[in-house]
Design a protein around this motif. Structure first.
Motif, short mmCIF file in Angstrom:
data_model
loop_
_atom_site.label_atom_id
_atom_site.label_comp_id
_atom_site.label_asym_id
_atom_site.label_seq_id
_atom_site.Cartn_x
_atom_site.Cartn_y
_atom_site.Cartn_z
N ARG A 1 -1.95 -10.11 -10.81
CA ARG A 1 -2.21 -8.73 -10.38
C ARG A 1 -2.43 -7.86 -11.61
N ASN B 1 1.83 -11.29 -8.10
CA ASN B 1 0.91 -10.96 -7.03
C ASN B 1 1.57 -10.07 -5.98
N GLU B 2 0.77 -9.25 -5.35
CA GLU B 2 1.25 -8.47 -4.22
C GLU B 2 1.79 -9.42 -3.16
N ASN C 1 -4.60 -10.44 -4.58
CA ASN C 1 -3.37 -10.30 -5.37
C ASN C 1 -2.97 -8.84 -5.61
N GLY C 2 -3.78 -7.90 -5.12
CA GLY C 2 -3.42 -6.49 -5.22
C GLY C 2 -3.72 -5.84 -6.55
#
Length: 223
Positions: free
Chosen positions: A147, A106-107, A173-174
């Motif tokens: 992501r 995730n980001e 989460n980008g």
């Protein structure tokens, strides 16, 4: 006869019992499938549930994708059997080559556990036929590696062919283009990171929106 929907258990699977219950709530016969057994027990569809298959020790979903049961799933999916991958199951489907792209950290590198609104983009898959396009659905999400990423060419192909099934409304989460779920070219295989099996009953879920995926599959099998 009711539809028979199988749910696979791998070492480290966490949400197989929840997925089996969701299948039963949708009115289908729930069939447990074991990772080391290539026999799919004559099921009409398969759910690859969430968790941490094989501890995610190599790469999320990478070891599970090589399991005997997944070889059978790949063969049956090629013949049109509906398959749903949820969270780790989505990761497994990408590793098995049934869906494009990859799910990465995730980001911000944080694990997220929250209810999130998704927008339904595609209603012609085996798992989304009871939704309306543009519908907002509330589904729990819980992942650290969700992501969605792919090459620019793959992203362009998914968008052009209308194979993005769900998008995040908050994109916590980008993921590229806010993609939360995608489908195979024929719409029979769908993967998403959030957990529809946790949104099938009023007592335990934030909504009943997740039940629609399982109802859609039952209707697809009966059609």
């Amino acid at each position: 006869m009711s539809a028979r929907i199988g749910v696979i258990t791998f070492p480290g699977t966490l949400d197989d019992v929840d997925a089996l219950r969701a299948v039963r709530v949708a009115g289908a016969e729930a069939v447990g499938l074991w990772h080391a057994d290539a026999d799919l027990k004559d099921v009409d569809a398969v759910v690859v549930p969430g968790g941490f298959s094989y501890g995610d020790y190599l790469r999320s979903g990478a070891i599970a994708a090589l399991a005997p049961v997944m070889r059978s799933v790949v063969d049956r999916a090629a013949a049109g059997m509906p398959v749903l991958g949820i969270c780790n199951g989505f990761q497994i489907l990408t590793e098995a080559g049934l869906l494009p792209g990859a799910l990465t950290r995730n980001e911000g590198l944080h694990f997220h556990c929250e209810d999130t609104y998704l927008e339904v983009e595609k209603t012609t898959t085996a798992w989304t036929s009871t939704f309306t396009q543009g519908q907002k659905i509330l589904i729990p999400a819980k992942h650290g590696e969700g992501r969605f990423q792919a090459t620019p060419e793959t992203i362009e192909e998914l968008e052009k062919e209308g194979r993005v099934v769900f998008r995040y409304t908050d994109n916590f989460n980008g993921s590229v283009n806010s993609i939360a779920g995608v489908s195979s070219a024929d719409g029979r295989v769908v993967g998403l990171m959030p957990h529809p099996e946790h949104a099938v009953e009023e007592l335990t879920g934030p909504s009943l929106d997740g039940l629609e995926l399982f109802l859609s599959a039952v209707g697809s099998i009966a059609a």
